[in-house]
Design a protein around this motif. Structure first.
Motif, PDB file in Angstrom:
ATOM      1  N   SER A  42       0.825  -1.210   0.000  1.00 34.22           N
ATOM      2  CA  SER A  42       0.000   0.000   0.000  1.00 34.22           C
ATOM      3  C   SER A  42       0.858   1.258   0.000  1.00 34.22           C
ATOM      4  O   SER A  42       0.549   2.239  -0.686  1.00 34.22           O
ATOM      5  CB  SER A  42      -0.921   0.001   1.228  1.00 34.22           C
ATOM      6  N   VAL A  43       1.945   1.216   0.781  1.00 36.43           N
ATOM      7  CA  VAL A  43       2.856   2.366   0.819  1.00 36.43           C
ATOM      8  C   VAL A  43       3.517   2.561  -0.544  1.00 36.43           C
ATOM      9  O   VAL A  43       3.654   3.680  -1.038  1.00 36.43           O
ATOM     10  CB  VAL A  43       3.921   2.184   1.918  1.00 36.43           C
ATOM     11  N   ILE A  44       3.926   1.458  -1.158  1.00 39.26           N
ATOM     12  CA  ILE A  44       4.552   1.528  -2.486  1.00 39.26           C
ATOM     13  C   ILE A  44       3.553   2.060  -3.509  1.00 39.26           C
ATOM     14  O   ILE A  44       3.907   2.856  -4.386  1.00 39.26           O
ATOM     15  CB  ILE A  44       5.077   0.144  -2.905  1.00 39.26           C
ATOM     16  N   LEU A  45       2.288   1.637  -3.409  1.00 35.51           N
ATOM     17  CA  LEU A  45       1.258   2.124  -4.324  1.00 35.51           C
ATOM     18  C   LEU A  45       1.078   3.633  -4.166  1.00 35.51           C
ATOM     19  O   LEU A  45       0.940   4.361  -5.161  1.00 35.51           O
ATOM     20  CB  LEU A  45      -0.056   1.404  -4.058  1.00 35.51           C
ATOM     21  N   ALA A  46       1.091   4.107  -2.921  1.00 36.40           N
ATOM     22  CA  ALA A  46       0.986   5.550  -2.673  1.00 36.40           C
ATOM     23  C   ALA A  46       2.175   6.286  -3.273  1.00 36.40           C
ATOM     24  O   ALA A  46       2.036   7.367  -3.854  1.00 36.40           O
ATOM     25  CB  ALA A  46       0.899   5.814  -1.171  1.00 36.40           C
ATOM     26  N   PHE A  47       3.356   5.674  -3.148  1.00 38.40           N
ATOM     27  CA  PHE A  47       4.545   6.283  -3.742  1.00 38.40           C
ATOM     28  C   PHE A  47       4.435   6.340  -5.261  1.00 38.40           C
ATOM     29  O   PHE A  47       4.799   7.344  -5.890  1.00 38.40           O
ATOM     30  CB  PHE A  47       5.797   5.494  -3.351  1.00 38.40           C
ATOM     31  N   LEU A  48       3.924   5.270  -5.872  1.00 41.56           N
ATOM     32  CA  LEU A  48       3.771   5.251  -7.323  1.00 41.56           C
ATOM     33  C   LEU A  48       2.805   6.339  -7.784  1.00 41.56           C
ATOM     34  O   LEU A  48       3.016   6.969  -8.826  1.00 41.56           O
ATOM     35  CB  LEU A  48       3.283   3.880  -7.784  1.00 41.56           C
ATOM     36  N   ALA A  49       1.755   6.562  -6.997  1.00 42.40           N
ATOM     37  CA  ALA A  49       0.812   7.636  -7.324  1.00 42.40           C
ATOM     38  C   ALA A  49       1.519   8.988  -7.291  1.00 42.40           C
ATOM     39  O   ALA A  49       1.322   9.836  -8.174  1.00 42.40           O
ATOM     40  CB  ALA A  49      -0.360   7.622  -6.343  1.00 42.40           C
ATOM     41  N   LEU A  50       2.370   9.193  -6.285  1.00 39.90           N
ATOM     42  CA  LEU A  50       3.146  10.431  -6.197  1.00 39.90           C
ATOM     43  C   LEU A  50       4.125  10.529  -7.358  1.00 39.90           C
ATOM     44  O   LEU A  50       4.330  11.610  -7.927  1.00 39.90           O
ATOM     45  CB  LEU A  50       3.905  10.477  -4.866  1.00 39.90           C
ATOM     46  N   HIS A  51       4.718   9.387  -7.721  1.00 41.70           N
ATOM     47  CA  HIS A  51       5.675   9.357  -8.823  1.00 41.70           C
ATOM     48  C   HIS A  51       4.988   9.753 -10.139  1.00 41.70           C
ATOM     49  O   HIS A  51       5.554  10.521 -10.927  1.00 41.70           O
ATOM     50  CB  HIS A  51       6.269   7.952  -8.939  1.00 41.70           C
ATOM     51  N   PHE A  52       3.788   9.254 -10.357  1.00 39.74           N
ATOM     52  CA  PHE A  52       3.033   9.639 -11.547  1.00 39.74           C
ATOM     53  C   PHE A  52       2.715  11.135 -11.523  1.00 39.74           C
ATOM     54  O   PHE A  52       2.798  11.812 -12.550  1.00 39.74           O
ATOM     55  CB  PHE A  52       1.735   8.834 -11.625  1.00 39.74           C
ATOM     56  N   TYR A  53       2.342  11.616 -10.336  1.00 38.06           N
ATOM     57  CA  TYR A  53       2.019  13.041 -10.192  1.00 38.06           C
ATOM     58  C   TYR A  53       3.244  13.910 -10.460  1.00 38.06           C
ATOM     59  O   TYR A  53       3.145  14.989 -11.063  1.00 38.06           O
ATOM     60  CB  TYR A  53       1.490  13.291  -8.776  1.00 38.06           C
ATOM     61  N   ASP A  54       4.410  13.447 -10.012  1.00 34.88           N
ATOM     62  CA  ASP A  54       5.648  14.209 -10.144  1.00 34.88           C
ATOM     63  C   ASP A  54       6.245  14.165 -11.548  1.00 34.88           C
ATOM     64  O   ASP A  54       6.783  15.161 -12.037  1.00 34.88           O
ATOM     65  CB  ASP A  54       6.700  13.675  -9.158  1.00 34.88           C
ATOM     66  N   PHE A  55       6.189  13.009 -12.190  1.00 38.83           N
ATOM     67  CA  PHE A  55       6.911  12.813 -13.446  1.00 38.83           C
ATOM     68  C   PHE A  55       5.990  12.592 -14.650  1.00 38.83           C
ATOM     69  O   PHE A  55       6.143  13.245 -15.680  1.00 38.83           O
ATOM     70  CB  PHE A  55       7.878  11.617 -13.319  1.00 38.83           C
ATOM     71  N   TRP A  56       5.052  11.636 -14.517  1.00 38.67           N
ATOM     72  CA  TRP A  56       4.283  11.243 -15.689  1.00 38.67           C
ATOM     73  C   TRP A  56       3.307  12.328 -16.134  1.00 38.67           C
ATOM     74  O   TRP A  56       3.269  12.683 -17.324  1.00 38.67           O
ATOM     75  CB  TRP A  56       3.537   9.942 -15.394  1.00 38.67           C
ATOM     76  N   PHE A  57       2.524  12.864 -15.209  1.00 35.44           N
ATOM     77  CA  PHE A  57       1.564  13.897 -15.574  1.00 35.44           C
ATOM     78  C   PHE A  57       2.235  15.158 -16.132  1.00 35.44           C
ATOM     79  O   PHE A  57       1.794  15.687 -17.161  1.00 35.44           O
ATOM     80  CB  PHE A  57       0.655  14.244 -14.385  1.00 35.44           C
ATOM     81  N   PRO A  58       3.292  15.683 -15.480  1.00 32.69           N
ATOM     82  CA  PRO A  58       3.984  16.837 -16.078  1.00 32.69           C
ATOM     83  C   PRO A  58       4.528  16.550 -17.474  1.00 32.69           C
ATOM     84  O   PRO A  58       4.498  17.426 -18.347  1.00 32.69           O
ATOM     85  CB  PRO A  58       5.126  17.110 -15.088  1.00 32.69           C
ATOM     86  N   GLU A  59       5.005  15.302 -17.673  1.00 31.29           N
ATOM     87  CA  GLU A  59       5.533  14.931 -18.984  1.00 31.29           C
ATOM     88  C   GLU A  59       4.422  14.907 -20.033  1.00 31.29           C
ATOM     89  O   GLU A  59       4.609  15.388 -21.165  1.00 31.29           O
ATOM     90  CB  GLU A  59       6.200  13.555 -18.893  1.00 31.29           C
ATOM     91  N   MET A  60       3.269  14.346 -19.674  1.00 30.69           N
ATOM     92  CA  MET A  60       2.146  14.313 -20.608  1.00 30.69           C
ATOM     93  C   MET A  60       1.658  15.720 -20.943  1.00 30.69           C
ATOM     94  O   MET A  60       1.331  16.029 -22.093  1.00 30.69           O
ATOM     95  CB  MET A  60       0.981  13.491 -20.018  1.00 30.69           C
TER      96      MET A  60
END
Length: 221
Positions: free
Chosen positions: A113-131
């Motif tokens: 669950s903690v890793i999933l929360a981190f992945l959500a933050l990772h998407f927010y930090d990197f993937w969404f800005p990139e898109m």
């Protein structure tokens, strides 16, 4: 017959869980290799990131498959956790799990669950800005921006600490998960011991490698 069907269904879910976990480990290894390049050469890291960011196969085939794999793995984890809790006898509440299993094996759902929360933050930090950068704002391609953007993410000490903590939990998750994945898919042969040793090595080196990358950029910013 009902119990037999339930057993087969449980085995199938565990096998699917194991296969998806092994698939995500391949992605993790590739991600680690690319990020480690940012420590040794910003130019190499920029070149690889630029290629990955503009390659149609990566963007429109591999990336969606990866997202589906992540979602599937964690949903299946929650499903199996609920299924296991329902299958336990009432007397199991008095069972001393710590004496028979490691913390990681008893708390996979917590670390996951903690890793999933981190992945959500990772998407927010990197993937969404990139898109947004490429497909919303339609900014021109800039091959030199990636290393700087990565380093900027590790300026904040709190964010860096949370990043490191998530990878320490990932290490514990992988240590148990790798072995369980091979058991789930029925792999038991002369290579099993070697693969388990590799899994132990992978679960330590790769997550701590990500920690090293974060700390390197934090202290060298």
């Amino acid at each position: 017959m009902a119990k037999s069907g339930l057993l087969k269904s449980s085995i199938a879910k565990k096998a699917a869980m194991g296969l998806s976990g092994l698939f995500l480990m391949l992605f993790l290894a590739q991600h680690f290799f690319i990020n480690m390049m940012s420590v040794f050469s910003s130019d190499v890291f920029n070149s690889i990131s630029h290629f990955m960011g503009l390659n149609p196969l990566v963007q429109f085939v591999i990336q969606p498959i990866l997202i589906v794999g992540v979602v599937f793995h964690f949903i299946m984890g929650f499903v199996l956790d609920i299924q296991n809790k329902k299958a336990r006898p009432v007397g199991y509440a008095s069972f001393n799990g710590a004496a028979n299993a490691s913390w990681a094996s008893r708390n996979m759902i917590i670390s996951g669950s903690v890793i999933l929360a981190f992945l959500a933050l990772h998407f927010y930090d990197f993937w969404f800005p990139e898109m947004i950068y490429k497909y919303v704002e339609f900014n021109p391609a800039d091959e030199t921006r990636y290393a700087h953007e990565l380093a900027e993410k590790f300026v904040d000490p709190v964010r860096t600490a949370l990043y490191c903590l998530s990878f320490i939990l990932l290490s514990l998750h992988l240590r148990h998960g790798f072995s369980s994945s091979f058991q789930s898919v029925g792999a038991n042969n002369k290579y099993t011991k070697g693969m388990r040793n590799f899994g132990l090595w992978f679960s330590v080196v790769v997550p701590l490698g990500f920690v090293f990358i974060a700390l390197f950029h934090h202290f060298n910013h």
